[in-house]
Design an enzyme around this catalytic site. Structure first.
Site, PDB file in Angstrom:
ATOM      1  N   ASP A  63      43.534  34.815  25.729  1.00  0.00           N
ATOM      2  CA  ASP A  63      44.111  36.175  26.184  1.00  0.00           C
ATOM      3  C   ASP A  63      43.067  36.899  26.815  1.00  0.00           C
ATOM      4  O   ASP A  63      42.713  36.667  28.542  1.00  0.00           O
ATOM      5  CB  ASP A  63      45.047  37.759  25.787  1.00  0.00           C
ATOM      6  CG  ASP A  63      44.192  38.851  25.896  1.00  0.00           C
ATOM      7  OD1 ASP A  63      44.995  39.223  27.298  1.00  0.00           O
ATOM      8  OD2 ASP A  63      44.600  39.650  24.670  1.00  0.00           O
TER       9      ASP A  63
ATOM     10  N   LYS B 217      49.662  38.565  31.669  1.00  0.00           N
ATOM     11  CA  LYS B 217      49.691  40.097  32.216  1.00  0.00           C
ATOM     12  C   LYS B 217      49.021  40.244  33.049  1.00  0.00           C
ATOM     13  O   LYS B 217      47.931  40.473  33.565  1.00  0.00           O
ATOM     14  CB  LYS B 217      48.349  40.691  30.680  1.00  0.00           C
ATOM     15  CG  LYS B 217      47.920  41.275  29.360  1.00  0.00           C
ATOM     16  CD  LYS B 217      47.027  41.692  28.323  1.00  0.00           C
ATOM     17  CE  LYS B 217      47.127  41.603  27.325  1.00  0.00           C
ATOM     18  NZ  LYS B 217      45.796  42.183  26.512  1.00  0.00           N
TER      19      LYS B 217
ATOM     20  N   ASP C  42      45.860  38.718  16.276  1.00  0.00           N
ATOM     21  CA  ASP C  42      45.003  38.546  17.277  1.00  0.00           C
ATOM     22  C   ASP C  42      43.569  38.962  17.054  1.00  0.00           C
ATOM     23  O   ASP C  42      43.721  40.215  16.679  1.00  0.00           O
ATOM     24  CB  ASP C  42      45.366  39.951  18.309  1.00  0.00           C
ATOM     25  CG  ASP C  42      44.985  39.703  19.773  1.00  0.00           C
ATOM     26  OD1 ASP C  42      44.086  38.875  20.128  1.00  0.00           O
ATOM     27  OD2 ASP C  42      45.297  40.404  20.565  1.00  0.00           O
TER      28      ASP C  42
ATOM     29  N   GLU D  45      45.164  34.048  18.516  1.00  0.00           N
ATOM     30  CA  GLU D  45      44.811  34.625  19.863  1.00  0.00           C
ATOM     31  C   GLU D  45      43.380  35.217  19.801  1.00  0.00           C
ATOM     32  O   GLU D  45      43.610  35.969  18.926  1.00  0.00           O
ATOM     33  CB  GLU D  45      45.922  35.910  20.045  1.00  0.00           C
ATOM     34  CG  GLU D  45      45.945  36.512  21.189  1.00  0.00           C
ATOM     35  CD  GLU D  45      46.584  37.529  21.870  1.00  0.00           C
ATOM     36  OE1 GLU D  45      47.776  37.651  21.349  1.00  0.00           O
ATOM     37  OE2 GLU D  45      46.344  38.332  22.771  1.00  0.00           O
TER      38      GLU D  45
ATOM     39  N   HIS E 120      42.398  49.529  18.946  1.00  0.00           N
ATOM     40  CA  HIS E 120      43.381  50.488  18.584  1.00  0.00           C
ATOM     41  C   HIS E 120      44.106  51.043  17.434  1.00  0.00           C
ATOM     42  O   HIS E 120      44.945  51.587  17.704  1.00  0.00           O
ATOM     43  CB  HIS E 120      45.109  49.249  18.695  1.00  0.00           C
ATOM     44  CG  HIS E 120      44.649  48.244  20.245  1.00  0.00           C
ATOM     45  ND1 HIS E 120      45.537  47.182  19.820  1.00  0.00           N
ATOM     46  CD2 HIS E 120      43.848  48.999  20.976  1.00  0.00           C
ATOM     47  CE1 HIS E 120      45.847  46.601  20.814  1.00  0.00           C
ATOM     48  NE2 HIS E 120      44.578  47.386  21.874  1.00  0.00           N
TER      49      HIS E 120
ATOM     50  N   GLN F 123      42.114  43.071  15.785  1.00  0.00           N
ATOM     51  CA  GLN F 123      42.372  43.889  15.958  1.00  0.00           C
ATOM     52  C   GLN F 123      44.339  43.886  15.828  1.00  0.00           C
ATOM     53  O   GLN F 123      44.307  45.287  15.763  1.00  0.00           O
ATOM     54  CB  GLN F 123      42.280  43.595  17.613  1.00  0.00           C
ATOM     55  CG  GLN F 123      42.855  44.396  18.743  1.00  0.00           C
ATOM     56  CD  GLN F 123      42.921  44.403  19.588  1.00  0.00           C
ATOM     57  OE1 GLN F 123      41.899  44.437  20.828  1.00  0.00           O
ATOM     58  NE2 GLN F 123      44.146  43.917  20.787  1.00  0.00           N
ATOM     59  N   GLU F 124      44.881  43.059  16.007  1.00  0.00           N
ATOM     60  CA  GLU F 124      46.194  43.022  15.318  1.00  0.00           C
ATOM     61  C   GLU F 124      46.648  41.879  14.315  1.00  0.00           C
ATOM     62  O   GLU F 124      46.388  41.029  14.089  1.00  0.00           O
ATOM     63  CB  GLU F 124      46.458  42.410  16.780  1.00  0.00           C
ATOM     64  CG  GLU F 124      46.940  43.891  17.675  1.00  0.00           C
ATOM     65  CD  GLU F 124      47.157  43.423  19.234  1.00  0.00           C
ATOM     66  OE1 GLU F 124      48.260  42.257  19.153  1.00  0.00           O
ATOM     67  OE2 GLU F 124      46.921  43.584  20.504  1.00  0.00           O
TER      68      GLU F 124
ATOM     69  N   SER G  17      41.095  47.043  24.969  1.00  0.00           N
ATOM     70  CA  SER G  17      40.119  45.976  24.504  1.00  0.00           C
ATOM     71  C   SER G  17      40.544  44.771  25.459  1.00  0.00           C
ATOM     72  O   SER G  17      40.400  43.900  25.524  1.00  0.00           O
ATOM     73  CB  SER G  17      40.526  45.340  22.854  1.00  0.00           C
ATOM     74  OG  SER G  17      41.518  44.343  23.359  1.00  0.00           O
TER      75      SER G  17
ATOM     76  N   HIS H 232      52.798  43.292  26.400  1.00  0.00           N
ATOM     77  CA  HIS H 232      52.583  44.117  26.950  1.00  0.00           C
ATOM     78  C   HIS H 232      50.871  44.559  26.950  1.00  0.00           C
ATOM     79  O   HIS H 232      49.833  43.596  26.878  1.00  0.00           O
ATOM     80  CB  HIS H 232      53.281  45.427  25.793  1.00  0.00           C
ATOM     81  CG  HIS H 232      52.534  45.056  24.251  1.00  0.00           C
ATOM     82  ND1 HIS H 232      53.065  46.274  22.974  1.00  0.00           N
ATOM     83  CD2 HIS H 232      52.047  44.299  23.795  1.00  0.00           C
ATOM     84  CE1 HIS H 232      51.972  45.984  22.261  1.00  0.00           C
ATOM     85  NE2 HIS H 232      51.246  44.907  22.506  1.00  0.00           N
ATOM     86  N   ARG H 233      50.999  45.761  27.267  1.00  0.00           N
ATOM     87  CA  ARG H 233      48.851  46.306  27.189  1.00  0.00           C
ATOM     88  C   ARG H 233      49.124  47.365  25.503  1.00  0.00           C
ATOM     89  O   ARG H 233      50.140  47.579  25.842  1.00  0.00           O
ATOM     90  CB  ARG H 233      48.786  47.179  27.983  1.00  0.00           C
ATOM     91  CG  ARG H 233      48.521  46.412  29.927  1.00  0.00           C
ATOM     92  CD  ARG H 233      47.669  45.043  28.905  1.00  0.00           C
ATOM     93  NE  ARG H 233      46.441  44.517  28.561  1.00  0.00           N
ATOM     94  CZ  ARG H 233      45.257  44.719  29.589  1.00  0.00           C
ATOM     95  NH1 ARG H 233      45.436  44.775  30.749  1.00  0.00           N
ATOM     96  NH2 ARG H 233      43.972  45.006  29.091  1.00  0.00           N
ATOM     97  N   SER H 234      48.104  47.623  25.278  1.00  0.00           N
ATOM     98  CA  SER H 234      48.732  48.918  23.889  1.00  0.00           C
ATOM     99  C   SER H 234      48.451  50.418  24.733  1.00  0.00           C
ATOM    100  O   SER H 234      48.629  50.597  23.747  1.00  0.00           O
ATOM    101  CB  SER H 234      46.826  49.217  23.507  1.00  0.00           C
ATOM    102  OG  SER H 234      45.378  48.833  24.043  1.00  0.00           O
TER     103      SER H 234
ATOM    104  N   GLU I 152      49.465  50.281  18.924  1.00  0.00           N
ATOM    105  CA  GLU I 152      50.908  49.631  19.254  1.00  0.00           C
ATOM    106  C   GLU I 152      51.736  50.174  18.511  1.00  0.00           C
ATOM    107  O   GLU I 152      52.509  48.970  18.346  1.00  0.00           O
ATOM    108  CB  GLU I 152      50.564  48.213  19.578  1.00  0.00           C
ATOM    109  CG  GLU I 152      49.640  48.308  20.689  1.00  0.00           C
ATOM    110  CD  GLU I 152      48.927  46.645  21.324  1.00  0.00           C
ATOM    111  OE1 GLU I 152      49.130  45.857  20.770  1.00  0.00           O
ATOM    112  OE2 GLU I 152      48.405  45.845  22.177  1.00  0.00           O
TER     113      GLU I 152
ATOM    114  N   LYS J 104      55.432  39.523  23.173  1.00  0.00           N
ATOM    115  CA  LYS J 104      55.051  40.082  22.693  1.00  0.00           C
ATOM    116  C   LYS J 104      55.037  41.609  23.274  1.00  0.00           C
ATOM    117  O   LYS J 104      53.693  41.854  24.162  1.00  0.00           O
ATOM    118  CB  LYS J 104      53.020  40.231  22.863  1.00  0.00           C
ATOM    119  CG  LYS J 104      52.196  40.339  21.971  1.00  0.00           C
ATOM    120  CD  LYS J 104      50.580  40.137  22.161  1.00  0.00           C
ATOM    121  CE  LYS J 104      49.936  40.518  20.991  1.00  0.00           C
ATOM    122  NZ  LYS J 104      48.407  40.683  21.416  1.00  0.00           N
TER     123      LYS J 104
HETATM  124  P1  PGA Z   1      44.883  46.285  25.341  1.00  0.00           P
HETATM  125  O1  PGA Z   1      44.448  44.794  24.403  1.00  0.00           O
HETATM  126  O2  PGA Z   1      43.946  46.955  24.411  1.00  0.00           O
HETATM  127  O3  PGA Z   1      43.408  45.008  26.540  1.00  0.00           O
HETATM  128  O4  PGA Z   1      45.767  45.552  26.289  1.00  0.00           O
HETATM  129  C1  PGA Z   1      45.704  44.228  23.448  1.00  0.00           C
HETATM  130  C2  PGA Z   1      45.034  42.579  23.343  1.00  0.00           C
HETATM  131  O5  PGA Z   1      44.274  42.305  23.629  1.00  0.00           O
HETATM  132  O6  PGA Z   1      46.386  41.537  23.031  1.00  0.00           O
HETATM  133 ZN    ZN Z   2      44.954  40.118  22.775  1.00  0.00          ZN
END
Ligand code: PGA
Ligand code: ZN
Length: 401
Positions: free
Chosen positions: A301, A326, A233, A274, A148, A156-157, A41, A354-356, A198, A377
């Site tokens: 973010d 990031k 998030d 977030e 994710h 998302q989270e 994302s 981190h990233r996913s 994740e 995170k």
């Molecule tokens: P990402 O997303 O899939 O781009 O790593 C993680 C996030 O939104 O924090």
């Molecule tokens: Zn995010």
């Protein structure tokens, strides 16, 4: 001072099975390596991960043009080295050689320089940031949705923010929340469909039902003596269109989203939120921060994409009180540190992330400690997430800060 003896770039894969790059640098004191993570994302303003031709095109540019330039470099000149990476690329968004490549070059160079200076990576980074070392709180991803997960909620989270007195205490608190969620789901006669990118549970619960489970689980773990709170998030750009946020249960506009976030934060004791708005909506971010920023961490973010320019705009408007960090969103360690310094100067909290799509590279544990981050995170479950958590515990228990 010694320099790069040899440098090799590999086409490898991340935890999602997507192509990425690994850079290995040989020094007279050993070999270091860095692996680029990848997002699902991604923010619109992030640097390009790869040139148009993808990873292989990045690699062929490296082998034909960049490698011999690298062999000229001595260690310990991070800023000059990162500036040189920008010159090599020549574009604003690093689309000629790719941000994944500049990220691994920049981070491997930092790791090699730390070895040459006989200091841990976190100390090398602390010297660049000029802050005090500290052990961050730990933000763990316990339920996954959005991009994710398949079949999960729109949000998302679902995160747990563990505010332990040590890295180990925080990490254990998040493991407990992850386990308790499974128990709660069983009690309610529900099932987890599986785990997301994740490592958080994926369920077919609605957005609010999932939040209830998260909140009950955090309450339970708090009763066991751990400081741990719900966090979210939303990655809201992913379900935003034409002024509207479309959840499966309801659709709200920007003002409605502000009120919704205020209500949820209050009702579920959410300590951190977030990306609750579209990535270009600095104004609604500012409204929310104005309303609940005194008790809730509001994080940008996709809003900032680790870009100092975008953060300046956010600071001007009072959009958030925290930033997500990031390295591969901006492409070099020096740019990341500039961003962190600006955030710190304005008393914004830094959360190193981190990233996913990840690997077992544990550099972000060092970055979080070396920049005095508020939190790291990096998920809860999965070898690629645990690699960072274990490194953090080891740094905490070995350091003399
Ligand atoms: P990402 O997303 O899939 O781009 O790593 C993680 C996030 O939104 O924090
Ligand atoms: Zn995010």
């Amino acid at each position: 001072m010694n320099g790069i003896k040899n440098i090799t770039m590999y086409h490898i894969y991340d935890s999602r099975g997507s192509s990425t790059v690994e850079c290995q640098i040989t020094t007279s004191n050993g070999i270091v390596s860095s692996i680029a993570p990848g997002g699902a994302s991604t923010g619109k303003k992030e640097v390009a991960s790869f040139p148009n031709g993808g990873v292989d095109s990045s690699l062929s540019i490296f082998n034909s043009k960049i490698k011999k330039e690298m062999l000229q470099w001595e260690f310990g000149k991070q800023k000059e080295f990162d500036k040189f990476l920008h010159e090599l690329d020549g574009t604003e968004n690093l689309s000629n050689i790719g941000g994944a490549m500049t990220t691994v070059l920049s981070l491997s160079y930092a790791k090699a320089s730390a070895i040459e200076e006989s200091v841990p990576l976190y100390e090398y980074i602390r010297r660049l940031t000029g802050t005090k070392l500290s052990i961050p709180y730990v933000l763990g991803n316990v339920m996954n949705g959005g991009r994710h997960a398949v079949g999960g909620p729109d949000i998302q989270e679902y995160l747990s923010l563990a505010m332990g007195k040590s890295a180990r205490e925080s990490v254990e608190a998040n493991y407990m929340v992850h386990k308790v969620i499974m128990e709660k789901l069983k009690e309610k006669g529900m099932k987890a469909i599986g785990k997301g990118d994740e490592g958080g549970w994926v369920t077919s619960l609605g957005n609010i039902q999932a939040l209830e489970v998260l909140s009950e689980s955090c309450n339970y773990v708090r009763e066991q003596g751990f400081e741990v709170y719900p966090a979210l998030d939303l990655a809201a750009s992913q379900f935003y269109n034409n002024g509207l946020y479309r959840y499966r249960e309801q659709t709200v506009d920007g003002d409605g989203q502000v009120s919704y976030m205020v209500d949820l934060a209050d009702k579920y004791n959410i300590k951190l939120i977030e990306d609750p708005f579209d990535e270009d909506d600095f104004d609604h971010f500012a409204q929310l921060t104005e309303k609940i920023g005194n008790k809730t961490v509001i994080v940008g973010d996709d809003l900032y994409t680790t870009s100092t320019e975008r953060l300046k705009k956010g600071i001007g408007k009072g959009s958030t009180n925290a930033v997500l960090v990031k390295v591969n969103q901006i492409g070099t360690l020096s740019d990341t540190i500039e961003f962190i310094k600006l955030a710190t100067m304005h008393k914004y909290k830094n959360i190193v992330s981190h990233r996913s799509g990840e690997s077992c590279d544990n550099a972000i544990a060092h970055l979080a400690v070396g920049c005095g981050a508020y939190a790291i995170k990096t998920g809860v479950m999965g070898g690629e997430r645990v690699a960072k958590l274990n490194e953090l515990i080891k740094i905490d228990e070995n350091r003399s800060m």
